[in-house]
Write an enzyme that holds these catalytic residues in place. Structure first.
Site, PDB file in Angstrom:
ATOM      1  N   ASN A  10       0.889  -1.099  -0.084  1.00 60.99           N
ATOM      2  CA  ASN A  10      -0.020  -0.047  -0.084  1.00 60.99           C
ATOM      3  C   ASN A  10       0.927   1.191   0.021  1.00 60.99           C
ATOM      4  O   ASN A  10       1.501   1.635   0.943  1.00 60.99           O
ATOM      5  CB  ASN A  10      -0.826   0.075   1.277  1.00 60.99           C
ATOM      6  CG  ASN A  10      -1.629   1.246   1.565  1.00 60.99           C
ATOM      7  OD1 ASN A  10      -1.781   2.249   0.434  1.00 60.99           O
ATOM      8  ND2 ASN A  10      -2.255   1.669   2.767  1.00 60.99           N
ATOM      9  N   TRP A  11       0.994   1.950  -1.124  1.00 56.60           N
ATOM     10  CA  TRP A  11       1.743   2.928  -1.191  1.00 56.60           C
ATOM     11  C   TRP A  11       1.250   4.227  -0.766  1.00 56.60           C
ATOM     12  O   TRP A  11       1.961   5.279  -0.538  1.00 56.60           O
ATOM     13  CB  TRP A  11       2.351   3.346  -2.770  1.00 56.60           C
ATOM     14  CG  TRP A  11       3.274   2.572  -3.334  1.00 56.60           C
ATOM     15  CD1 TRP A  11       3.627   1.115  -2.883  1.00 56.60           C
ATOM     16  CD2 TRP A  11       4.315   2.851  -4.381  1.00 56.60           C
ATOM     17  NE1 TRP A  11       4.516   0.793  -3.626  1.00 56.60           N
ATOM     18  CE2 TRP A  11       5.124   1.955  -4.552  1.00 56.60           C
ATOM     19  CE3 TRP A  11       4.326   3.857  -5.229  1.00 56.60           C
ATOM     20  CZ2 TRP A  11       6.091   1.786  -5.382  1.00 56.60           C
ATOM     21  CZ3 TRP A  11       5.317   3.990  -6.232  1.00 56.60           C
ATOM     22  CH2 TRP A  11       6.356   3.004  -6.105  1.00 56.60           C
ATOM     23  N   GLU A  98      -6.580   5.024   8.132  1.00 53.47           N
ATOM     24  CA  GLU A  98      -6.622   6.337   7.563  1.00 53.47           C
ATOM     25  C   GLU A  98      -7.817   6.708   6.978  1.00 53.47           C
ATOM     26  O   GLU A  98      -8.252   7.803   7.150  1.00 53.47           O
ATOM     27  CB  GLU A  98      -5.262   6.312   6.832  1.00 53.47           C
ATOM     28  CG  GLU A  98      -4.061   6.279   7.602  1.00 53.47           C
ATOM     29  CD  GLU A  98      -2.857   5.866   6.779  1.00 53.47           C
ATOM     30  OE1 GLU A  98      -2.797   5.634   5.379  1.00 53.47           O
ATOM     31  OE2 GLU A  98      -1.766   5.224   7.366  1.00 53.47           O
TER      32      GLU A  98
HETATM   33  C1  PEP Z   1      -0.481  -0.001   6.265  1.00 58.07           C
HETATM   34  O1  PEP Z   1      -0.356   1.388   5.595  1.00 58.07           O
HETATM   35  O2  PEP Z   1      -1.324  -0.502   6.072  1.00 58.07           O
HETATM   36  C2  PEP Z   1       0.885   0.059   6.899  1.00 58.07           C
HETATM   37  C3  PEP Z   1       0.599  -1.362   7.588  1.00 58.07           C
HETATM   38  O3  PEP Z   1       1.957   0.624   6.867  1.00 58.07           O
HETATM   39  P1  PEP Z   1       3.391   0.245   7.574  1.00 58.07           P
HETATM   40  O4  PEP Z   1       3.594  -1.128   6.910  1.00 58.07           O
HETATM   41  O5  PEP Z   1       4.228   1.600   6.999  1.00 58.07           O
HETATM   42  O6  PEP Z   1       2.904   0.284   8.982  1.00 58.07           O
END
Ligand code: PEP
Length: 251
Positions: A10-11, A98
């Site tokens: 997931n960018w 988010e």
């Molecule tokens: C996400 O964006 O869903 C995520 C898990 O981010 P990170 O791996 O940076 O914690």
């Protein structure tokens, strides 16, 4: 039933055309001997560019959001599932924390988006998870049970059998602080049990991804959990080498 591991990136709102091109080139070059399914969700505007760059590599492309509305119409700024399918998307992330926290997506909206994604032939990756406050108050299971209940209350079995669920403890996202392998497995087993109470067939087949600071150095331990069927990766998916290293850890 055996479940094929899924490693999904997931960018978020990151990247530019040059980064997409370099990432696609390097992932395509390194993808050949990886047995896990791989998926990368970039911003809408780069999805087609990523798919073109990946060429014939067996790496799927996906979106990070999808409209709750199925039919085209006067919904300024929205992108529906049919449009995403039209440009080669196979997946859409739904209800990321988010989106829930910053854009007010409720459980009802998340369920509507899940329905809309499946109606368009996409696989929704539905995110659930608790805040640090909720974990410390021993509310993790109650919060997750309510999120799963809301999904099952609104979506039918046909839709739910097409869903992937990502457990993303909010306190672990982007913080560098991952759940321990034991914490992740315990929650995944709880989630599978909750789903089994509603539909044993779906519980057996549904992929449960873990998300929250997954990195090459903690991935293998997390994936050792019997109910951990892969990962949803933020930061470490922005670079081809760390994304591929995590996918290799999945076998
Ligand atoms: C996400 O964006 O869903 C995520 C898990 O981010 P990170 O791996 O940076 O914690």
């Amino acid at each position: 039933m055996s479940r094929t591991m899924l490693i999904a990136g997931n960018w978020k709102m990151n990247g530019d055309a040059a980064q997409v091109d370099a990432f696609a080139r390097d992932v395509a070059a390194g993808a050949a001997n990886i047995s896990a399914d791989m998926l990368v969700c970039v911003p809408f505007v780069y999805i087609e560019r990523l798919a073109a760059g990946l060429g014939g590599a067996s790496v799927a492309v996906g979106a990070q959001n999808v409209a709750a509305e199925v039919e085209a119409g006067a919904f300024t700024g929205e992108v529906n599932g049919a449009m995403l399918a039209d440009i080669g998307c196979r997946y859409a992330i739904v209800g990321h924390s988010e989106r829930r926290a910053l854009y007010g997506e409720t459980d009802a909206v998340v369920a509507a988006k899940t329905d809309a994604a499946v109606a368009a032939g996409l696989t929704p990756i539905v995110c659930v998870g608790e805040t640090l406050e909720q974990r410390e108050a021993d509310q993790t299971e109650a919060v997750l049970a309510a999120q799963i209940d809301a999904l099952f209350a609104q979506c039918d079995a046909r839709t739910l059998s097409a869903v992937v669920i990502a457990y993303e403890p909010i306190w672990a996202i982007g913080t560098g602080r991952s759940a321990s392998p034991e914490q992740a497995q315990a929650v995944h087993a709880f989630l599978r049990g909750q789903i089994a109470d509603k539909d044993a067939t779906i519980a057996e087949s549904v992929l449960l991804l873990y998300g929250g600071s997954v990195k090459p150095d903690n991935a293998a331990a997390l994936f050792a959990g019997a109910d951990v069927d892969g990962a949803l990766i933020g930061g470490a998916s922005l670079k081809a080498d760390s994304f591929l290293d995590i996918a290799r850890a999945a076998g």
